[in-house]
Design an enzyme around this catalytic site. Structure first.
Site, PDB file in Angstrom:
ATOM      1  N   LYS A  18      -8.957  -9.750 -19.100  1.00 36.79           N
ATOM      2  CA  LYS A  18      -8.213 -10.192 -17.923  1.00 36.79           C
ATOM      3  C   LYS A  18      -7.443 -11.485 -18.229  1.00 36.79           C
ATOM      4  O   LYS A  18      -6.241 -11.582 -18.000  1.00 36.79           O
ATOM      5  CB  LYS A  18      -9.181 -10.432 -16.763  1.00 36.79           C
ATOM      6  CG  LYS A  18      -8.552 -11.095 -15.563  1.00 36.79           C
ATOM      7  CD  LYS A  18      -9.629 -11.603 -14.600  1.00 36.79           C
ATOM      8  CE  LYS A  18      -9.008 -12.351 -13.444  1.00 36.79           C
ATOM      9  NZ  LYS A  18      -8.289 -11.483 -12.515  1.00 36.79           N
ATOM     10  N   ILE A 438      -4.532  -9.194  12.209  1.00 35.42           N
ATOM     11  CA  ILE A 438      -5.696  -8.442  11.743  1.00 35.42           C
ATOM     12  C   ILE A 438      -6.898  -9.330  11.433  1.00 35.42           C
ATOM     13  O   ILE A 438      -8.028  -8.865  11.357  1.00 35.42           O
ATOM     14  CB  ILE A 438      -5.316  -7.577  10.526  1.00 35.42           C
ATOM     15  CG1 ILE A 438      -4.116  -6.690  10.878  1.00 35.42           C
ATOM     16  CG2 ILE A 438      -6.452  -6.704  10.049  1.00 35.42           C
ATOM     17  CD1 ILE A 438      -4.307  -5.807  12.109  1.00 35.42           C
ATOM     18  N   ASP A 496     -14.539 -13.578   0.915  1.00 36.19           N
ATOM     19  CA  ASP A 496     -14.382 -12.132   0.785  1.00 36.19           C
ATOM     20  C   ASP A 496     -15.070 -11.482   1.986  1.00 36.19           C
ATOM     21  O   ASP A 496     -16.114 -11.956   2.420  1.00 36.19           O
ATOM     22  CB  ASP A 496     -15.064 -11.696  -0.513  1.00 36.19           C
ATOM     23  CG  ASP A 496     -15.101 -10.194  -0.666  1.00 36.19           C
ATOM     24  OD1 ASP A 496     -14.208  -9.678  -1.344  1.00 36.19           O
ATOM     25  OD2 ASP A 496     -16.004  -9.535  -0.109  1.00 36.19           O
ATOM     26  N   TYR A 519      -8.135  -2.614 -10.940  1.00 39.30           N
ATOM     27  CA  TYR A 519      -6.900  -2.086 -11.538  1.00 39.30           C
ATOM     28  C   TYR A 519      -6.313  -3.161 -12.436  1.00 39.30           C
ATOM     29  O   TYR A 519      -6.471  -4.355 -12.168  1.00 39.30           O
ATOM     30  CB  TYR A 519      -5.886  -1.664 -10.473  1.00 39.30           C
ATOM     31  CG  TYR A 519      -5.307  -2.799  -9.662  1.00 39.30           C
ATOM     32  CD1 TYR A 519      -4.135  -3.443 -10.061  1.00 39.30           C
ATOM     33  CD2 TYR A 519      -5.927  -3.230  -8.502  1.00 39.30           C
ATOM     34  CE1 TYR A 519      -3.611  -4.479  -9.311  1.00 39.30           C
ATOM     35  CE2 TYR A 519      -5.412  -4.266  -7.750  1.00 39.30           C
ATOM     36  CZ  TYR A 519      -4.243  -4.887  -8.168  1.00 39.30           C
ATOM     37  OH  TYR A 519      -3.729  -5.924  -7.430  1.00 39.30           O
ATOM     38  N   CYS A 523     -10.444  -7.418 -11.109  1.00 41.46           N
ATOM     39  CA  CYS A 523     -11.835  -6.982 -11.076  1.00 41.46           C
ATOM     40  C   CYS A 523     -12.448  -7.335  -9.736  1.00 41.46           C
ATOM     41  O   CYS A 523     -11.987  -8.262  -9.078  1.00 41.46           O
ATOM     42  CB  CYS A 523     -12.629  -7.692 -12.162  1.00 41.46           C
ATOM     43  SG  CYS A 523     -11.973  -7.422 -13.807  1.00 41.46           S
ATOM     44  N   TRP A 568     -18.418  -1.068  -0.500  1.00 41.08           N
ATOM     45  CA  TRP A 568     -17.954  -2.087  -1.434  1.00 41.08           C
ATOM     46  C   TRP A 568     -19.110  -2.841  -2.095  1.00 41.08           C
ATOM     47  O   TRP A 568     -18.933  -3.937  -2.623  1.00 41.08           O
ATOM     48  CB  TRP A 568     -16.958  -3.032  -0.744  1.00 41.08           C
ATOM     49  CG  TRP A 568     -15.599  -2.389  -0.586  1.00 41.08           C
ATOM     50  CD1 TRP A 568     -15.167  -1.246  -1.180  1.00 41.08           C
ATOM     51  CD2 TRP A 568     -14.492  -2.855   0.211  1.00 41.08           C
ATOM     52  NE1 TRP A 568     -13.876  -0.958  -0.796  1.00 41.08           N
ATOM     53  CE2 TRP A 568     -13.439  -1.926   0.054  1.00 41.08           C
ATOM     54  CE3 TRP A 568     -14.301  -3.968   1.048  1.00 41.08           C
ATOM     55  CZ2 TRP A 568     -12.204  -2.079   0.695  1.00 41.08           C
ATOM     56  CZ3 TRP A 568     -13.063  -4.111   1.689  1.00 41.08           C
ATOM     57  CH2 TRP A 568     -12.035  -3.178   1.511  1.00 41.08           C
ATOM     58  N   ASP A 663     -13.673   9.800  17.042  1.00 41.12           N
ATOM     59  CA  ASP A 663     -15.102   9.839  17.345  1.00 41.12           C
ATOM     60  C   ASP A 663     -15.803   8.485  17.151  1.00 41.12           C
ATOM     61  O   ASP A 663     -16.911   8.272  17.628  1.00 41.12           O
ATOM     62  CB  ASP A 663     -15.771  10.900  16.448  1.00 41.12           C
ATOM     63  CG  ASP A 663     -17.072  11.403  17.037  1.00 41.12           C
ATOM     64  OD1 ASP A 663     -17.165  11.484  18.281  1.00 41.12           O
ATOM     65  OD2 ASP A 663     -17.994  11.715  16.256  1.00 41.12           O
ATOM     66  N   HIS A 702       1.947  -6.593   2.301  1.00 36.02           N
ATOM     67  CA  HIS A 702       1.753  -6.643   0.845  1.00 36.02           C
ATOM     68  C   HIS A 702       2.971  -7.219   0.138  1.00 36.02           C
ATOM     69  O   HIS A 702       2.928  -7.503  -1.042  1.00 36.02           O
ATOM     70  CB  HIS A 702       1.463  -5.244   0.304  1.00 36.02           C
ATOM     71  CG  HIS A 702       0.247  -4.625   0.930  1.00 36.02           C
ATOM     72  ND1 HIS A 702       0.329  -3.841   2.053  1.00 36.02           N
ATOM     73  CD2 HIS A 702      -1.060  -4.706   0.615  1.00 36.02           C
ATOM     74  CE1 HIS A 702      -0.899  -3.460   2.385  1.00 36.02           C
ATOM     75  NE2 HIS A 702      -1.752  -3.975   1.534  1.00 36.02           N
TER      76      HIS A 702
HETATM   77  N1  GLN Z   1     -10.071  -8.916   8.860  1.00 39.50           N
HETATM   78  C1  GLN Z   1      -9.708  -8.764   7.497  1.00 39.50           C
HETATM   79  C2  GLN Z   1      -8.503  -9.623   7.169  1.00 39.50           C
HETATM   80  O1  GLN Z   1      -7.664  -9.777   7.973  1.00 39.50           O
HETATM   81  C3  GLN Z   1      -9.389  -7.335   7.172  1.00 39.50           C
HETATM   82  C4  GLN Z   1      -9.088  -7.156   5.702  1.00 39.50           C
HETATM   83  C5  GLN Z   1      -8.907  -5.727   5.297  1.00 39.50           C
HETATM   84  O2  GLN Z   1      -8.689  -4.873   6.106  1.00 39.50           O
HETATM   85  N2  GLN Z   1      -8.986  -5.454   4.035  1.00 39.50           N
HETATM   86  O3  GLN Z   1      -8.370 -10.144   6.086  1.00 39.50           O
HETATM   87 ZN    ZN Z   2      -6.542  -3.982   6.208  1.00 34.28          ZN
END
Ligand code: GLN
Ligand code: ZN
EC number: 2.1.1.14
Length: 766
Positions: A18, A438, A496, A519, A523, A568, A663, A702
């Site tokens: 790496k 999010i 994390d 990838y 890591c 994970w 569901d 992204h």
């Molecule tokens: N709550 C997390 C964030 O906003 C969600 C991350 C994710 O979906 N991978 O970082």
């Molecule tokens: Zn996400």
């Protein structure tokens, strides 16, 4: 009795590859420097396996980026946009395909079966010209030979290569990739001829697609390919290696009938039914069985006594000299070497085996079968297995009881989602098209420093709490200025999303160097779940309450869901995965209820990894989805109607599991969408009834690109065409932690502006 290893981690015990790659990419070191690090890693791995006594040592399992990309290079299947003009493919073209360059983006990356490894997807079409353009397999074989080690060169098999490809841009989606088989086989023949000339006596073709649900046309391709290669392969021992699941009976029949193949490798860890297939369908006389009994996907020490029993049973079927002890798959999916774990206690360590230890296990099993059992090694192993079974660190009776008591109930909230949404709206009083994000906000260098110094005891708890609170306050104020409706605290205290919870739950352990390639040079370091999971105390209430006290707007509590924590992590193998998942669900449930009691009215439970746990074989998917969705519901079935439960998912191809998602019975789901809005929205266009709140991401987080308000409004309009305006939420695709404030501020400003524009339009349309 012989031993074999399917493949080995490339990164090195301390991620040497790496750092060498990243330094080369940054222009800080030369190609020669990188090649030197790579060669040293390869030679130490080969020597390590040779010293351990492994007979069939793999070569060409090293890669500068990815083994599928290496195959693309071998075949010269470089997409036109990289302007490659032929000849041996060098770092320039290779890394451009992997990572893009100043003018051309990278090739697409996707998950390697159900692992967390990602490969570069080949792009092929009727006009793709193939030419032998990377001699890596042969040069690695020669390199090992020069060190005195005769290896078994590994190639991705031709059929798997094509089945994992996609039609190149401009090529019909319906184009049959398998029709290219005749075009790539001549290159395989050239490689085989060179390997023979270099002295190889064995060759391994990885054909893991054999474990999937293939149709008869796809299965026929294996017969075609290996019949066509037969004369080239004559004089060689040929191993077809499969992994990650059971081999279906049909596929087993087809490959064992191939006369060009002399050995078959099966995953006997994940493939629990393969043993029965081997026992019932006859195993071809005179051929080798490579029995994958040592788990390449996990970090647990092998139960040597149990494996020996399995191997002895197989020996009676295939014969003593035809059974080879092996790993279930490449060891690249496990951590590298336990020796570097200085922080784990010795009891826990005795339960574990990383790649280096697994190599030793493989050999110990082979020797035991040959009548040279290392009694000391076996009895130490038996003692460790026994201590793991009886250790009070593993078993927590209260948790076991609580998990067992879950049986028989569905754990659904009492009221249906539309009634709940009404009750929540009365309390929250949100505008139409509510806006939210999010969870995470940009993680600055300063923030990382604060967390690091606190962990290292360099700053006091008080200093740490103040610094984090200050950061939360900044994020809250920013969201208020932007006029976002449902706020987040920004997750500055988290490094994390799984580790943060794992560190506070009991039953989890953390490694220092337990890295697994995800990838390229990236890591991950999954936590180890070794015992019954419980939550000693509240994990997020302190920060969420602090954040809520800074604003009058609703503040979302932010949790990681049980399925994501499970998927994970390295998961214990002494009980079914679903049992561990239920335990985590109960721990998260307590957190949800504590947040509610602390006055948090909106709680988001992220299930970013729910889809990736989906089993490869269709026949096993319904069972998984059932317990995964159930686990999610367990976390929040106890809250009041007025508490709004959100969930978030990071992928858009959920069309096939939409009914499971419904569901889950969340009140609101936010979901990645902007990179493929057509795909996601088509589910609703096709008439799936959806009544909960939904926030398909309106822009791609992204990319550093800042979307304009018009563009976002356009996206929202597309959503409004298929979803009712009263259930639609407006939010980005995912968390913002990898972005900079200079990107986040204008992007969210535009997101809110677009929303307001649409609210006005909706109001005047009434
Ligand atoms: N709550 C997390 C964030 O906003 C969600 C991350 C994710 O979906 N991978 O970082
Ligand atoms: Zn996400």
């Amino acid at each position: 009795m012989a031993s074999h290893v399917v493949g080995y981690p490339r990164m090195g015990p301390k991620r040497e590859l790496k750092f060498a790659l990243e330094s080369f990419w940054d222009g800080k070191s030369s190609a020669e420097d990188l090649q030197k690090v790579a060669a040293d890693l390869r030679s130490s791995i080969w020597k390590q396996m040779a010293d351990a006594g492994i007979k069939y040592i793999p070569s060409n399992t090293f890669s500068y980026y990815d083994q599928v990309l290496d195959t693309t290079a071998m075949l010269g299947a470089v997409p036109d946009r990289y302007s490659w003009t032929g000849g041996e493919i060098g770092f320039d073209t290779y890394f451009s395909m992997a990572r893009g360059n100043a003018s051309v983006p990278a090739m697409e990356m996707t998950k390697w079966f159900d692992t967390n490894y990602h490969f570069i997807v080949p792009e092929l079409g009727p006009d793709t010209k193939f030419a032998y353009s990377s001699h890596k397999a042969v040069s690695e074989y020669r390199e090992a030979k020069a060190l005195g080690i005769d290896t078994i060169p590994v190639l991705i098999g031709p059929v798997t290569y094509l089945l994992l490809s996609k039609p190149a841009k401009g090529v019909e989606k319906s184009f049959s990739l398998l029709s290219l088989l005749g075009n790539i086989l001549p290159i395989y023949k050239e490689v085989i001829a060179e390997l023979k000339e270099a002295g190889a006596s064995w060759i391994q073709f990885d054909e893991p697609t054999l474990v999937l649900d293939l149709d008869s046309y796809q299965l026929e391709a294996f017969t075609k390919a290996y019949t066509e290669l037969e004369s080239s392969l004559s004089g060689l021992n040929v191993l077809i290696e499969t992994y990650f699941a059971d081999i279906p009976a049909e596929a087993y029949k087809i490959i064992t009938a191939l006369s060009s193949i002399s050995a078959f490798g099966f995953d006997l860890v994940r493939g629990t039914k393969t043993l029965d297939v081997i026992k019932s369908a006859s195993f071809p006389a005179g051929k080798y069985l490579f029995a994958g009994v040592v788990d390449g996907r996990n970090i647990w020490a092998n139960d040597l006594a149990a494996s020996l029993g399995t191997l002895e049973a197989l020996e009676t079927i295939v014969g003593k000299d035809k059974l080879v002890v092996s790993t279930s798959c490449s060891l690249m999916h496990t951590a590298v070497d336990l020796v570097n774990e200085t922080k784990l206690d010795s009891e826990l360590k005795s339960w574990l085996a990383f790649a280096a230890q697994k190599v030793v296990e493989v050999n110990a099993l082979a020797k035991a079968l040959a009548g040279q059992k290392d009694e000391a090694f076996f009895s130490a192993n038996a003692a460790a297995q026994a201590s793991r079974k009886s250790s009070p660190r593993v078993t927590n009776e209260e948790v076991q009881k609580a998990a067992a008591a879950l049986k028989g109930s569905d754990h659904r909230r009492a009221t249906n989602v539309s009634a709940r949404l009404d009750a929540q709206q009365k309390k929250l009083n949100l505008p139409i098209l509510p806006t939210t994000t999010i969870g995470s906000f940009p993680q600055t260098v300063e923030l990382r420093r604060v967390r690091r110094e606190y962990k290292a005891n360099k700053i006091s708890e008080e200093e740490y709490v103040n610094a984090i609170k200050e950061e939360i306050n900044k994020v809250v104020k920013l969201q208020e200025e932007l006029d976002i409706d449902v706020l987040v605290h920004g997750e500055p205290e988290r490094n994390d999303m799984v580790e943060y919870f794992g560190e506070q739950l009991s039953g989890f352990a953390f490694t220092v160097n337990g890295w697994v390639q995800s990838y390229g040079s990236r890591c991950v370091k999954p936590p180890i779940i070794y015992g019954d999971v419980s939550r000693p105390k509240a994990m997020t209430v302190f920060w969420s309450s602090a954040a809520q006290s800074m604003t009058a707007r609703p503040m979302k509590g932010m949790l990681t869901g049980p399925v994501t924590i499970l998927n994970w992590s390295f998961v214990r193998n002494d009980q079914p995965r679903f049992e561990t998942c239920y335990q985590i669900a109960l721990a998260i449930k307590k957190e949800v209820e504590d947040l509610e009691a602390a006055g948090i009215q909106v709680i988001q439970i992220d299930e970013a990894a729910l889809r990736e746990g989906l089993p490869l074989r269709k026949s096993e998917q319904a069972f998984y989805l059932d317990w995964a969705v159930h686990s999610f519901r367990i976390t929040n079935c106890g809250v009041q109607d007025t508490t709004q439960i959100h969930t978030h998912m990071c992928y858009s191809n959920f069309n096939d599991i939409i009914h499971s998602i419904i569901d889950m019975d969340a009140d609101v789901i936010t979901i990645e969408n902007s990179r493929s809005d057509e795909k996601l929205l088509s589910v609703f266009r096709e008439g799936v009834k959806y009544g909960a709140g939904i926030g398909p991401g309106v822009y791609d987080i992204h990319s550093p690109r800042i979307p304009s308000a018009e563009e976002i409004a356009d996206r929202i309009n597309k959503m409004l065409a298929v979803l009712e305006s009263n259930i639609l939420w407006v939010n980005p695709d995912c968390g913002l932690k990898t972005r900079k404030y200079a990107e986040v501020k204008p992007a969210l400003t535009n997101m809110v502006a677009a929303t307001k524009l649409l609210r006005t339009q909706l109001a005047s349309a009434k």
